[in-house]
Design an enzyme around this catalytic site. Structure first.
Site, PDB file in Angstrom:
ATOM      1  N   ARG A   1       0.377  -6.995   5.646  1.00 60.93           N
ATOM      2  CA  ARG A   1       1.122  -7.384   4.552  1.00 60.93           C
ATOM      3  C   ARG A   1       2.273  -8.222   5.499  1.00 60.93           C
ATOM      4  O   ARG A   1       2.604  -7.755   6.523  1.00 60.93           O
ATOM      5  CB  ARG A   1       1.622  -6.240   3.638  1.00 60.93           C
ATOM      6  CG  ARG A   1       0.813  -5.978   2.843  1.00 60.93           C
ATOM      7  CD  ARG A   1       1.264  -4.811   1.812  1.00 60.93           C
ATOM      8  NE  ARG A   1       2.149  -5.573   0.819  1.00 60.93           N
ATOM      9  CZ  ARG A   1       2.773  -4.977  -0.034  1.00 60.93           C
ATOM     10  NH1 ARG A   1       2.612  -3.651   0.071  1.00 60.93           N
ATOM     11  NH2 ARG A   1       3.463  -5.538  -0.824  1.00 60.93           N
TER      12      ARG A   1
ATOM     13  N   SER B   1      11.786 -12.266  -3.870  1.00 65.21           N
ATOM     14  CA  SER B   1      11.407 -11.031  -3.642  1.00 65.21           C
ATOM     15  C   SER B   1      12.587 -10.183  -3.744  1.00 65.21           C
ATOM     16  O   SER B   1      13.705 -10.106  -2.979  1.00 65.21           O
ATOM     17  CB  SER B   1      10.667 -10.960  -2.068  1.00 65.21           C
ATOM     18  OG  SER B   1      10.612  -9.571  -1.644  1.00 65.21           O
TER      19      SER B   1
ATOM     20  N   GLN C   1      12.333  -7.038  -2.708  1.00 64.40           N
ATOM     21  CA  GLN C   1      12.284  -6.103  -1.256  1.00 64.40           C
ATOM     22  C   GLN C   1      13.140  -6.976  -0.355  1.00 64.40           C
ATOM     23  O   GLN C   1      13.952  -6.382   0.466  1.00 64.40           O
ATOM     24  CB  GLN C   1      10.733  -5.987  -1.018  1.00 64.40           C
ATOM     25  CG  GLN C   1      10.201  -5.060  -1.915  1.00 64.40           C
ATOM     26  CD  GLN C   1       8.749  -4.873  -1.425  1.00 64.40           C
ATOM     27  OE1 GLN C   1       8.304  -5.443  -0.500  1.00 64.40           O
ATOM     28  NE2 GLN C   1       8.026  -3.841  -2.263  1.00 64.40           N
TER      29      GLN C   1
ATOM     30  N   ASP D   1       3.869  -6.750 -10.802  1.00 61.59           N
ATOM     31  CA  ASP D   1       2.888  -5.732 -10.533  1.00 61.59           C
ATOM     32  C   ASP D   1       2.073  -5.519 -11.554  1.00 61.59           C
ATOM     33  O   ASP D   1       1.160  -4.907 -11.611  1.00 61.59           O
ATOM     34  CB  ASP D   1       3.613  -4.347 -10.269  1.00 61.59           C
ATOM     35  CG  ASP D   1       4.386  -4.324  -8.856  1.00 61.59           C
ATOM     36  OD1 ASP D   1       3.912  -5.289  -8.048  1.00 61.59           O
ATOM     37  OD2 ASP D   1       5.589  -3.647  -8.685  1.00 61.59           O
TER      38      ASP D   1
ATOM     39  N   ARG E   1      -4.406  -9.167  -4.446  1.00 61.26           N
ATOM     40  CA  ARG E   1      -4.775  -8.567  -5.744  1.00 61.26           C
ATOM     41  C   ARG E   1      -5.101  -9.954  -6.576  1.00 61.26           C
ATOM     42  O   ARG E   1      -6.064  -9.578  -7.639  1.00 61.26           O
ATOM     43  CB  ARG E   1      -3.139  -8.153  -6.425  1.00 61.26           C
ATOM     44  CG  ARG E   1      -3.415  -7.027  -7.029  1.00 61.26           C
ATOM     45  CD  ARG E   1      -2.057  -6.296  -7.183  1.00 61.26           C
ATOM     46  NE  ARG E   1      -1.659  -5.072  -6.617  1.00 61.26           N
ATOM     47  CZ  ARG E   1      -0.490  -4.405  -6.794  1.00 61.26           C
ATOM     48  NH1 ARG E   1       0.526  -5.050  -7.189  1.00 61.26           N
ATOM     49  NH2 ARG E   1      -0.372  -3.405  -6.139  1.00 61.26           N
TER      50      ARG E   1
ATOM     51  N   ARG F   1      -2.973  -0.372  -8.135  1.00 59.01           N
ATOM     52  CA  ARG F   1      -2.789  -0.986  -9.486  1.00 59.01           C
ATOM     53  C   ARG F   1      -4.431  -1.659  -9.799  1.00 59.01           C
ATOM     54  O   ARG F   1      -4.345  -1.583 -11.192  1.00 59.01           O
ATOM     55  CB  ARG F   1      -1.579  -2.000  -9.282  1.00 59.01           C
ATOM     56  CG  ARG F   1      -0.564  -1.313  -9.197  1.00 59.01           C
ATOM     57  CD  ARG F   1       0.618  -2.215  -9.764  1.00 59.01           C
ATOM     58  NE  ARG F   1       1.948  -1.586  -8.832  1.00 59.01           N
ATOM     59  CZ  ARG F   1       2.570  -0.735  -9.440  1.00 59.01           C
ATOM     60  NH1 ARG F   1       2.343  -0.196 -10.515  1.00 59.01           N
ATOM     61  NH2 ARG F   1       3.674  -0.309  -8.858  1.00 59.01           N
TER      62      ARG F   1
HETATM   63  C1  S3P Z   1       9.471  -3.859  -5.624  1.00 62.47           C
HETATM   64  C2  S3P Z   1       9.374  -5.323  -5.445  1.00 62.47           C
HETATM   65  C3  S3P Z   1       7.947  -6.047  -5.748  1.00 62.47           C
HETATM   66  C4  S3P Z   1       7.031  -5.214  -6.394  1.00 62.47           C
HETATM   67  C5  S3P Z   1       6.728  -3.874  -5.455  1.00 62.47           C
HETATM   68  C6  S3P Z   1       8.288  -3.072  -5.578  1.00 62.47           C
HETATM   69  C7  S3P Z   1      10.652  -3.160  -5.359  1.00 62.47           C
HETATM   70  O1  S3P Z   1       7.811  -6.618  -4.480  1.00 62.47           O
HETATM   71  O2  S3P Z   1       5.710  -6.091  -6.225  1.00 62.47           O
HETATM   72  O3  S3P Z   1       5.893  -3.071  -6.256  1.00 62.47           O
HETATM   73  O4  S3P Z   1      10.696  -1.917  -5.271  1.00 62.47           O
HETATM   74  O5  S3P Z   1      11.470  -3.900  -4.644  1.00 62.47           O
HETATM   75  P1  S3P Z   1       8.533  -8.077  -4.280  1.00 62.47           P
HETATM   76  O6  S3P Z   1       9.799  -7.769  -3.879  1.00 62.47           O
HETATM   77  O7  S3P Z   1       7.830  -8.319  -2.564  1.00 62.47           O
HETATM   78  O8  S3P Z   1       7.864  -8.823  -4.929  1.00 62.47           O
END
Ligand code: S3P
Length: 424
Positions: free
Chosen positions: A116, A158, A160, A306, A337, A378
């Site tokens: 990833r 994102s 994250q 998700d 996915r 998922r």
């Molecule tokens: C998440 C953010 C999402 C999501 C992941 C959990 C998080 O990813 O797909 O399952 O906890 O911040 P992205 O921020 O890369 O979109």
């Protein structure tokens, strides 16, 4: 293996939210003093964060039946590579949090996580002064410390990446701003407030305030909407079904699927709204109705990123052809996915096509078959839900990966009358 079902009824048991669980642990580990977490999700991904924090020298332990205690403080260089398993949230958020300390740490993960993209966090953290060895994927070695501010454009959206920057920013000097053309889930911002931090969001700009010292807090975590959604969609697609979920966290940037299920015709009722640790929580009941196709624009994606495997399953039982636009980010999740959804649907006799970043699914008779999960929890769960409405049973491989986010999935499904069997 999922078998064709009669109607589904009852209460679907929802596990605690995964996103909040990672954040409560990491913020607790950055705060001074004691943090108590109630309702932490007991799943492989979250345990990867627990183990990683221990490797950084943080005291994290289970207290009693449902509680966890975290004593935050200075993190130190781990003795061995930090293995984040299958969890992108662990890897990306921990890199940001660790970048503020004067330490060296190597991050790695399983086969899926090592494929990833990590440049999306590596680049902003480097712009803040962290140094990295390695490429655009794990394993990556971080040399932290001496951070300064940043202004970062969060595109593609994102949560994250945004969270990684905010966590690093807690120990950076100068302004820390994340510009979001499209909002992504804001759990980090909300939870930072509970720990005494300051984050302001205005006109698409998320900005860390000057108060960057966190104090330990009590955090209560409720149901994960991304897990509850398996019960909601199961109810929506089987005639006569009525399924309840209690105590689900319904942050608006997470529950786009409810809106789209309603637009497809499902009957969704909300009751007992309240607020817990800054997040909205409610009970919900979803009842079956004949579903119809929808066209979902790209800007709807961040609030249900998700849930597309499940939306595609719902579309397979709807009349007409559904179009889902702007799904490029699905290619870099735990599996590709987008490809896995289309492939699984085709195996089960459903017409599904990918054109650019758009998925089209034409509803009709669902035959069933042997679906490849590609090791993606998922995908495995979504196709087991599809199997309940198929003419023949549906099997998924590598079903053990379901434990990364929802170890009680099979029990929760059986609790509403579904027939799912585990094979050796
Ligand atoms: C998440 C953010 C999402 C999501 C992941 C959990 C998080 O990813 O797909 O399952 O906890 O911040 P992205 O921020 O890369 O979109």
């Amino acid at each position: 293996m999922a078998f064709p079902a009669e109607r589904l009824e009852g209460r679907f048991a929802v596990p605690s939210d995964k996103s909040l669980s990672h954040r409560a642990l990491i913020l607790g580990a950055l705060a001074s003093g004691e943090t108590r977490i109630f309702g932490l999700l007991d799943a492989d991904d979250v345990m990867a964060t627990v183990e990683a924090l221990k490797a950084f020298g943080v005291e994290v332990e289970r207290v009693g039946k449902s509680g966890w205690q975290v004593i935050g403080g200075e993190w130190r260089s781990p003795a061995a590579p930090v293995d984040c398993g299958n969890s992108g949230t662990s890897a990306r958020l921990l890199m940001g949090a660790a970048a503020g300390f004067d330490l060296t740490a190597t991050f790695t993960g399983d086969d899926s996580l090592r494929r990833r993209p990590m440049r999306r966090v590596r680049e902003p953290l480097e712009a803040m002064g962290a140094r990295f060895e390695g490429g655009d994927t794990l394993p990556l070695t971080l040399h932290g410390g001496g951070l300064h501010g940043i202004e970062h454009l969060n595109s593609p959206p994102s949560a994250q990446v945004k969270s990684s920057i905010l966590l690093a920013g807690l120990q950076a000097a100068g302004p820390v701003r994340v510009i979001e053309p499209q909002p992504s889930r804001d759990h980090s911002e909300i939870m930072l407030g509970a720990f005494g931090g300051e984050v302001a969001t205005h006109d698409g700009v998320v900005e860390l305030g000057d108060r960057r010292h966190l104090r330990g807090a009590r955090i209560d975590i409720w149901g994960d909407p991304s897990a509850a959604a398996f019960g909601w969609v199961a109810a929506a697609i089987f005639p006569g079904s009525s399924v309840e979920t209690r105590g689900v966290m319904v942050n608006p940037l997470r529950v786009g699927i409810l809106d789209w299920l309603e637009r497809m015709g499902a009957d969704v009722r909300v009751s007992n709204p309240c607020r817990v640790s800054g997040e909205q929580v409610t009970d919900l009941r979803v009842r079956h109705a004949q579903l119809r196709a929808v066209e979902v624009p790209a800007n709807a994606a961040p609030a249900m990123i998700d849930e597309y495997p499940l939306l595609a399953v719902a579309a397979a039982f709807a009349s007409g052809t559904s179009l889902f636009h702007g799904l490029g980010e699905l290619r870099v999740k735990e599996s590709d996915r987008l490809a896995a959804i289309a492939e699984g649907l085709q195996i089960c006799g459903v017409e599904a096509r990918i054109k650019g970043d758009t998925l089209s699914v034409t509803g009709g008779l669902v035959a069933g078959g042997a679906v490849a999960s590609h090791g993606d929890h998922r995908i495995a769960m979504a196709f087991l839900v599809l199997g309940l409405g198929a003419r023949e049973p549906v099997t998924v491989d590598r079903a053990e990966m379901i434990a990364t986010s929802f170890p009680g999935f099979v029990a929760a499904m059986r609790g509403i009358g579904a027939r799912i069997e585990e094979q050796e």
